[in-house]
Design a protein around this motif. Structure first.
Motif, PDB file in Angstrom:
ATOM      1  N   TRP A 200       5.349   5.083  14.265  1.00  0.00           N
ATOM      2  CA  TRP A 200       4.018   4.764  13.756  1.00  0.00           C
ATOM      3  C   TRP A 200       3.993   4.832  12.227  1.00  0.00           C
ATOM      4  O   TRP A 200       4.580   5.728  11.615  1.00  0.00           O
ATOM      5  CB  TRP A 200       3.003   5.746  14.316  1.00  0.00           C
ATOM      6  CG  TRP A 200       2.708   5.544  15.779  1.00  0.00           C
ATOM      7  CD1 TRP A 200       3.095   4.500  16.571  1.00  0.00           C
ATOM      8  CD2 TRP A 200       1.969   6.430  16.620  1.00  0.00           C
ATOM      9  NE1 TRP A 200       2.628   4.687  17.845  1.00  0.00           N
ATOM     10  CE2 TRP A 200       1.939   5.852  17.905  1.00  0.00           C
ATOM     11  CE3 TRP A 200       1.333   7.654  16.406  1.00  0.00           C
ATOM     12  CZ2 TRP A 200       1.293   6.463  18.982  1.00  0.00           C
ATOM     13  CZ3 TRP A 200       0.687   8.260  17.466  1.00  0.00           C
ATOM     14  CH2 TRP A 200       0.661   7.674  18.736  1.00  0.00           C
ATOM     15  N   TRP A 201       3.313   3.892  11.625  1.00  0.00           N
ATOM     16  CA  TRP A 201       3.103   3.760  10.184  1.00  0.00           C
ATOM     17  C   TRP A 201       4.363   3.332   9.436  1.00  0.00           C
ATOM     18  O   TRP A 201       4.372   3.301   8.217  1.00  0.00           O
ATOM     19  CB  TRP A 201       2.546   5.043   9.564  1.00  0.00           C
ATOM     20  CG  TRP A 201       1.339   5.595  10.247  1.00  0.00           C
ATOM     21  CD1 TRP A 201       1.211   6.837  10.792  1.00  0.00           C
ATOM     22  CD2 TRP A 201       0.062   4.954  10.441  1.00  0.00           C
ATOM     23  NE1 TRP A 201      -0.058   7.014  11.327  1.00  0.00           N
ATOM     24  CE2 TRP A 201      -0.787   5.867  11.123  1.00  0.00           C
ATOM     25  CE3 TRP A 201      -0.443   3.689  10.102  1.00  0.00           C
ATOM     26  CZ2 TRP A 201      -2.097   5.567  11.470  1.00  0.00           C
ATOM     27  CZ3 TRP A 201      -1.743   3.386  10.457  1.00  0.00           C
ATOM     28  CH2 TRP A 201      -2.565   4.317  11.133  1.00  0.00           C
ATOM     29  N   VAL A 214       1.810   0.434  14.294  1.00  0.00           N
ATOM     30  CA  VAL A 214       0.659   1.317  14.145  1.00  0.00           C
ATOM     31  C   VAL A 214       0.322   1.966  15.481  1.00  0.00           C
ATOM     32  O   VAL A 214       0.703   1.475  16.549  1.00  0.00           O
ATOM     33  CB  VAL A 214      -0.564   0.541  13.598  1.00  0.00           C
ATOM     34  CG1 VAL A 214      -0.278   0.031  12.192  1.00  0.00           C
ATOM     35  CG2 VAL A 214      -0.958  -0.617  14.510  1.00  0.00           C
ATOM     36  N   VAL A 236       0.723  -4.737  12.819  1.00  0.00           N
ATOM     37  CA  VAL A 236      -0.003  -5.443  11.770  1.00  0.00           C
ATOM     38  C   VAL A 236       1.006  -6.344  11.071  1.00  0.00           C
ATOM     39  O   VAL A 236       2.014  -5.869  10.536  1.00  0.00           O
ATOM     40  CB  VAL A 236      -0.647  -4.473  10.772  1.00  0.00           C
ATOM     41  CG1 VAL A 236      -1.286  -5.250   9.616  1.00  0.00           C
ATOM     42  CG2 VAL A 236      -1.699  -3.611  11.461  1.00  0.00           C
ATOM     43  N   TYR A 246      -3.734  -8.336  13.194  1.00  0.00           N
ATOM     44  CA  TYR A 246      -3.523  -7.088  13.939  1.00  0.00           C
ATOM     45  C   TYR A 246      -3.417  -7.400  15.416  1.00  0.00           C
ATOM     46  O   TYR A 246      -4.350  -7.930  16.023  1.00  0.00           O
ATOM     47  CB  TYR A 246      -4.689  -6.141  13.670  1.00  0.00           C
ATOM     48  CG  TYR A 246      -4.765  -4.919  14.573  1.00  0.00           C
ATOM     49  CD1 TYR A 246      -3.643  -4.129  14.824  1.00  0.00           C
ATOM     50  CD2 TYR A 246      -5.978  -4.533  15.151  1.00  0.00           C
ATOM     51  CE1 TYR A 246      -3.721  -3.011  15.642  1.00  0.00           C
ATOM     52  CE2 TYR A 246      -6.072  -3.411  15.950  1.00  0.00           C
ATOM     53  CZ  TYR A 246      -4.944  -2.654  16.209  1.00  0.00           C
ATOM     54  OH  TYR A 246      -5.028  -1.543  17.014  1.00  0.00           O
ATOM     55  N   TRP A 256      -7.821   5.918  16.185  1.00  0.00           N
ATOM     56  CA  TRP A 256      -6.788   5.214  15.445  1.00  0.00           C
ATOM     57  C   TRP A 256      -7.299   3.936  14.797  1.00  0.00           C
ATOM     58  O   TRP A 256      -6.786   3.501  13.762  1.00  0.00           O
ATOM     59  CB  TRP A 256      -5.599   4.880  16.352  1.00  0.00           C
ATOM     60  CG  TRP A 256      -4.753   6.042  16.754  1.00  0.00           C
ATOM     61  CD1 TRP A 256      -4.408   6.413  18.027  1.00  0.00           C
ATOM     62  CD2 TRP A 256      -4.133   7.001  15.896  1.00  0.00           C
ATOM     63  NE1 TRP A 256      -3.616   7.531  18.011  1.00  0.00           N
ATOM     64  CE2 TRP A 256      -3.435   7.919  16.707  1.00  0.00           C
ATOM     65  CE3 TRP A 256      -4.103   7.180  14.511  1.00  0.00           C
ATOM     66  CZ2 TRP A 256      -2.707   8.986  16.187  1.00  0.00           C
ATOM     67  CZ3 TRP A 256      -3.380   8.257  13.987  1.00  0.00           C
ATOM     68  CH2 TRP A 256      -2.697   9.134  14.828  1.00  0.00           C
ATOM     69  N   ILE A 260      -6.363   2.621  11.053  1.00  0.00           N
ATOM     70  CA  ILE A 260      -5.666   1.360  10.824  1.00  0.00           C
ATOM     71  C   ILE A 260      -6.448   0.501   9.840  1.00  0.00           C
ATOM     72  O   ILE A 260      -5.879  -0.100   8.915  1.00  0.00           O
ATOM     73  CB  ILE A 260      -5.448   0.630  12.166  1.00  0.00           C
ATOM     74  CG1 ILE A 260      -4.453   1.408  13.032  1.00  0.00           C
ATOM     75  CG2 ILE A 260      -4.958  -0.800  11.933  1.00  0.00           C
ATOM     76  CD1 ILE A 260      -4.419   0.971  14.485  1.00  0.00           C
ATOM     77  N   ARG A 263      -5.980   1.751   6.248  1.00  0.00           N
ATOM     78  CA  ARG A 263      -4.647   1.555   5.674  1.00  0.00           C
ATOM     79  C   ARG A 263      -4.280   0.088   5.501  1.00  0.00           C
ATOM     80  O   ARG A 263      -3.425  -0.246   4.675  1.00  0.00           O
ATOM     81  CB  ARG A 263      -3.601   2.255   6.542  1.00  0.00           C
ATOM     82  CG  ARG A 263      -3.767   3.762   6.541  1.00  0.00           C
ATOM     83  CD  ARG A 263      -2.616   4.477   7.196  1.00  0.00           C
ATOM     84  NE  ARG A 263      -1.359   4.296   6.468  1.00  0.00           N
ATOM     85  CZ  ARG A 263      -0.330   5.113   6.567  1.00  0.00           C
ATOM     86  NH1 ARG A 263      -0.409   6.185   7.338  1.00  0.00           N
ATOM     87  NH2 ARG A 263       0.778   4.895   5.893  1.00  0.00           N
ATOM     88  N   TYR A 264      -4.916  -0.773   6.280  1.00  0.00           N
ATOM     89  CA  TYR A 264      -4.606  -2.202   6.205  1.00  0.00           C
ATOM     90  C   TYR A 264      -5.911  -2.977   6.027  1.00  0.00           C
ATOM     91  O   TYR A 264      -6.383  -3.655   6.943  1.00  0.00           O
ATOM     92  CB  TYR A 264      -3.864  -2.658   7.466  1.00  0.00           C
ATOM     93  CG  TYR A 264      -2.611  -1.876   7.725  1.00  0.00           C
ATOM     94  CD1 TYR A 264      -1.414  -2.204   7.089  1.00  0.00           C
ATOM     95  CD2 TYR A 264      -2.631  -0.761   8.571  1.00  0.00           C
ATOM     96  CE1 TYR A 264      -0.263  -1.467   7.305  1.00  0.00           C
ATOM     97  CE2 TYR A 264      -1.485  -0.018   8.793  1.00  0.00           C
ATOM     98  CZ  TYR A 264      -0.303  -0.370   8.163  1.00  0.00           C
ATOM     99  OH  TYR A 264       0.830   0.376   8.379  1.00  0.00           O
ATOM    100  N   VAL A 300     -11.616  -1.628  12.594  1.00  0.00           N
ATOM    101  CA  VAL A 300     -10.472  -2.044  11.784  1.00  0.00           C
ATOM    102  C   VAL A 300     -10.894  -2.994  10.668  1.00  0.00           C
ATOM    103  O   VAL A 300     -10.068  -3.371   9.833  1.00  0.00           O
ATOM    104  CB  VAL A 300      -9.352  -2.692  12.637  1.00  0.00           C
ATOM    105  CG1 VAL A 300      -8.841  -1.732  13.694  1.00  0.00           C
ATOM    106  CG2 VAL A 300      -9.800  -4.002  13.255  1.00  0.00           C
TER     107      VAL A 300
END
Length: 353
Positions: A200-201, A214, A236, A246, A256, A260, A263-264, A300
């Motif tokens: 993840w990440w 993600v 992503v 995504y 989550w 997400i 961060r994006y 998101v």
């Protein structure tokens, strides 16, 4: 497919969509910068289990006993009666240049994504039947012969309705494949040579397109002895022009999505699952219902949403057309522009200018 529940109409022609102002959650100091891309196909050593990544406990004996008493795994006759009305418009992926992003829904969680000049398949399942569930109720929306050269494949997790060995055998063994941590061994045994495993990440990059793995609220299992031995998640994809898509894979609703989104920022399109949710007490931890999928799209910060994971395999008890009617109603109640809900038929395509 979900091995055990809870643990265990547009046209097919391209439709160009206008841009909308981005709706992105604010960043917070707790969100670190994006990771530097890792080398492709590097050798990694992973923990023996990923049980610590579960966001809900796997069901125990009491849950199984309740499911045996009252659980339904298929719709009744009325719920199945609408199968002939499922939206199906087989077609070919649109021909686009390297500066254009487009998606074509082949069915379930299988998409043909054109981004940054690459053709990427998500969770490709072209088989008529998968282990443990009846044959698909809508044929594949894109004939295999109609696919352009496949430049990459992303896999969300190892359930049979997302990781299909007969389909993957059709690909050249040097096709770049991006998979969750621990799943590389499965591909290496099948002689795939360019397999990149990510936690993840983490991210990798192929020909200018960035692939970020993600988190998701789900689990993994493919045999009697491998529960949560491999990771699960979504992807992503970011093109050289900044277009961002995504693909959520298979997931329940939870925290989550907001992470997400922070961060994006600027996700242009979210491919989100809306089906296989009933009975809710059994499946809510691992599968979004339509209303939760709309909330996830908002969390998101996606400009647009394309529903998936419905109308292909009958995996649970809701009527087969119910996910579509409910997601349309939820989208309208949320006050979101109708044209930004890309509720495609199986085989349908859309193009981002």
């Amino acid at each position: 497919m979900t091995q055990q529940p809870r643990s265990t109409t547009s046209t097919s022609t391209s439709v160009k969509d206008t841009d909308a102002p981005p709706v992105t959650p604010p960043s917070t100091p707790s969100d670190p910068p994006l990771a530097e891309p890792r080398p492709l196909a590097e050798h990694r050593v992973w923990p023996r289990t990923f049980h610590d990544r579960l966001t809900a406990p796997l069901p125990g004996l009491k849950s199984f006993a309740r499911f045996a008493r009252e659980g339904a795994v298929r719709p009744g006759p009325e719920g199945l009666a609408d199968i002939p009305r499922l939206p199906y418009a087989p077609g070919r992926p649109p021909r686009v240049d390297a500066g254009t992003t487009a998606v074509t829904w082949a069915g379930h969680a299988s998409w043909v994504v054109n981004i940054g000049g690459l053709t990427v398949l998500t969770d490709p399942v072209w088989s008529r039947r998968i282990l443990g569930t009846p044959a698909r109720v809508t044929p594949v929306g894109v004939p295999w012969s109609a696919l352009p050269r496949v430049d990459a494949v992303v896999i969300s997790h190892n359930h049979y309705d997302h990781l299909d060995a007969p389909t993957l055998r059709r690909l050249p063994r040097d096709t770049p494949v991006f998979v969750p941590a621990g799943l590389g061994r499965w591909f290496h045994r099948r002689r795939f040579t360019r397999v990149t495993e990510l936690d993840w990440w983490e991210a990798a990059e192929l020909d200018g397109v960035r692939f970020d793995f993600v988190p998701a609220h789900h689990w993994s299992k493919r045999s009697l002895t491998d529960t949560c031995r491999t990771l699960w998640g979504g992807w992503v994809l970011t093109g050289p022009d900044g277009r961002r898509l995504y693909f959520a894979g298979d997931t329940g609703y939870g925290h989550w999505f907001a992470r997400i989104g922070r961060r994006y920022p600027g996700i242009d399109l979210a491919l989100l699952p809306i089906g296989a949710y009933d009975p809710r007490w059994w499946l809510s931890d691992v599968h979004c219902d339509p209303e939760e999928a709309v909330r996830a799209a908002q969390d998101v910060g996606a400009r647009r949403m394309a529903p998936m994971h419905w109308g292909t395999f009958v995996l649970s008890a809701e009527p087969v057309l119910e996910p579509l009617t409910r997601v349309r109603a939820a989208w309208q109640r949320a006050g979101l522009p109708r044209e930004h809900l890309w509720d495609l038929p199986v085989g349908g395509s859309r193009v981002l200018e």
